[in-house]
Write an enzyme that holds these catalytic residues in place. Structure first.
Site, PDB file in Angstrom:
ATOM      1  N   ASP A 252      30.080  23.661  72.888  1.00  0.00           N
ATOM      2  CA  ASP A 252      29.255  24.518  73.730  1.00  0.00           C
ATOM      3  C   ASP A 252      29.761  25.952  73.717  1.00  0.00           C
ATOM      4  O   ASP A 252      29.026  26.879  74.030  1.00  0.00           O
ATOM      5  CB  ASP A 252      29.255  23.966  75.160  1.00  0.00           C
ATOM      6  CG  ASP A 252      28.692  22.560  75.154  1.00  0.00           C
ATOM      7  OD1 ASP A 252      27.485  22.396  75.343  1.00  0.00           O
ATOM      8  OD2 ASP A 252      29.467  21.613  74.888  1.00  0.00           O
ATOM      9  N   LYS A 263      31.837  18.514  75.427  1.00  0.00           N
ATOM     10  CA  LYS A 263      31.640  17.538  76.501  1.00  0.00           C
ATOM     11  C   LYS A 263      32.952  16.836  76.869  1.00  0.00           C
ATOM     12  O   LYS A 263      33.766  16.523  75.998  1.00  0.00           O
ATOM     13  CB  LYS A 263      30.591  16.532  76.046  1.00  0.00           C
ATOM     14  CG  LYS A 263      30.184  15.480  77.044  1.00  0.00           C
ATOM     15  CD  LYS A 263      29.762  16.027  78.393  1.00  0.00           C
ATOM     16  CE  LYS A 263      28.591  16.988  78.328  1.00  0.00           C
ATOM     17  NZ  LYS A 263      28.351  17.682  79.619  1.00  0.00           N
TER      18      LYS A 263
END
Ligand code: MRU
Length: 372
Positions: A252, A263
């Site tokens: 991300d 994650k």
């Protein structure tokens, strides 16, 4: 990619009404395939915050289209300066929806910069539309290229295995559902499968929201890629038994020094991979680099979500999606959405421009225009 044999992207403009954005509402997968129509920037902010759409690339593309919807709304105002003022306000609202994926602020900033060139409201709407389309198209093309570069890594491993299947382990969903098309971590897998290599994927379920067992398993299944869902905690065990040839995950936000936010649970997989000499790759389009951050552990903001996501699970029961509580009602829980894997645990980064090492020198060699 294909759903029931038909090609879909995750987000697009409604064919007969370009003031409406259509997107796949991921909250209902894998049980129901639902398309949502988004008409206002407020609705888009909700779709991002409540994870109708999710994944770094798709969050960026959704924010790009959200800014376009905001430009349409703001165009009711006569002065170009008023439109700019409204867009700046909306930009801050969109950026606040989810803190970790850098694609969000990257897309919003790109819209602010491009729409500033419009001399009046009509021009600004046209520029916002063009920018939203470019963000989405580039995302798809970059992921396609990641697939081509990652394919070579899988091909090399396949060459050494003399026809035996190549086992790739992945975490969460860095598939096409997390982008506009192809995915980042899954793009090399799809490319390998499509070119006839025997590839099999270990899909880590990814508690608490189960993006692995719900989304990655669904999209691999739609594309007929052999895969097996595992509990998150099974990854180390599989690596110790030689059942994993490589790990590919998404990200991300990755610093220019190669620290990787992904994650929650990714770091533990990287540790297990290091201990077992399993290559650990991170696939990302350049829009997921944060060129301002050096130290991922200290500087990347980690989203904390509702504790209820940890204490509850949702699933399909007698034709309905239901939520059940699994933990004592009174027990507190905490829900960190992401963790940071330090660069020294990462074998390489697969980008649209090729594969590099997870360090500043190697990253800047691929992206020389990002010189400090
Ligand atoms: O919370 P999510 O589902 O938006 O999390 C993002 C992810 O899907 C993963 O972290 C993914 O591996 C990287 S995004 C391509």
């Amino acid at each position: 990619m294909k759903v029931g044999g038909q090609h879909f992207r995750t987000i697009w403009l409604k064919p007969d009404d370009e003031a409406v954005v259509q997107l796949i509402d991921q909250r209902f997968l894998p049980h129901r395939f639902v398309i949502e129509e988004v008409r206002t920037v407020e609705q888009m902010a909700t779709a991002i915050r409540e994870m109708h759409v999710r994944g770094a690339g798709l969050i960026g593309a959704s924010a790009g289209y959200g800014m376009y919807l905001a430009a349409i709304e703001a165009a009711a105002r006569p002065e170009a300066a008023e439109v700019d003022e409204r867009l700046t306000h909306v930009a801050a609202q969109l950026k606040a929806t989810r803190p970790t994926a850098v694609n969000l602020s990257w897309a919003v900033e790109r819209q602010l910069k491009n729409t500033a060139d419009g001399k009046n409201a009509t021009e600004k709407v046209a520029l916002a539309l063009r920018t939203a389309r470019s963000i989405a198209d580039e995302d798809a093309e970059h992921c396609r290229m990641i697939g081509q570069h990652g394919l070579e890594l899988i091909r090399k491993i396949a060459g050494k295995k003399a026809g035996k299947r190549v086992n790739v382990l992945t975490h969460c969903n860095a598939g096409w559902l997390a982008f506009v098309d192809y995915g980042s971590a899954t793009a090399p897998i799809y490319a390998a499968h499509d070119s006839g290599l025997p590839v099999h994927v270990w899909v880590a379920e990814t508690r608490p929201r189960n993006q692995g067992s719900k989304l990655t398993a669904w999209e691999l299944g739609e594309h007929k890629v052999p895969h097996t869902i595992i509990a998150d905690s099974a990854s180390g065990h599989l690596m110790q038994r030689g059942a994993v040839d490589l790990v590919i995950v998404g990200t991300d936000r990755t610093t220019f020094t190669g620290d990787v936010a992904n994650k929650i649970g990714t770091y533990l997989k990287a540790l297990a991979a290091k201990d077992n000499d399993v290559p650990f790759y991170v696939a990302l389009p350049s829009s997921s680099f944060d060129w301002r951050l050096r130290d991922g552990l200290k500087e990347i903001p980690i989203e904390e979500r509702s504790a209820e996501e940890v204490k509850q699970a949702d699933g399909w029961f007698e034709g309905q999606q239901v939520e059940v509580r699994m933990a004592p009602e009174g027990s507190p829980a905490v829900n960190y959405g992401f963790d940071v894997t330090p660069a020294h645990l990462v074998t390489g980064l697969i980008t649209e421009r090729g594969v590099c090492e997870a360090n500043e020198k190697s990253i800047r060699t691929l992206f020389p225009e990002q010189a400090q």
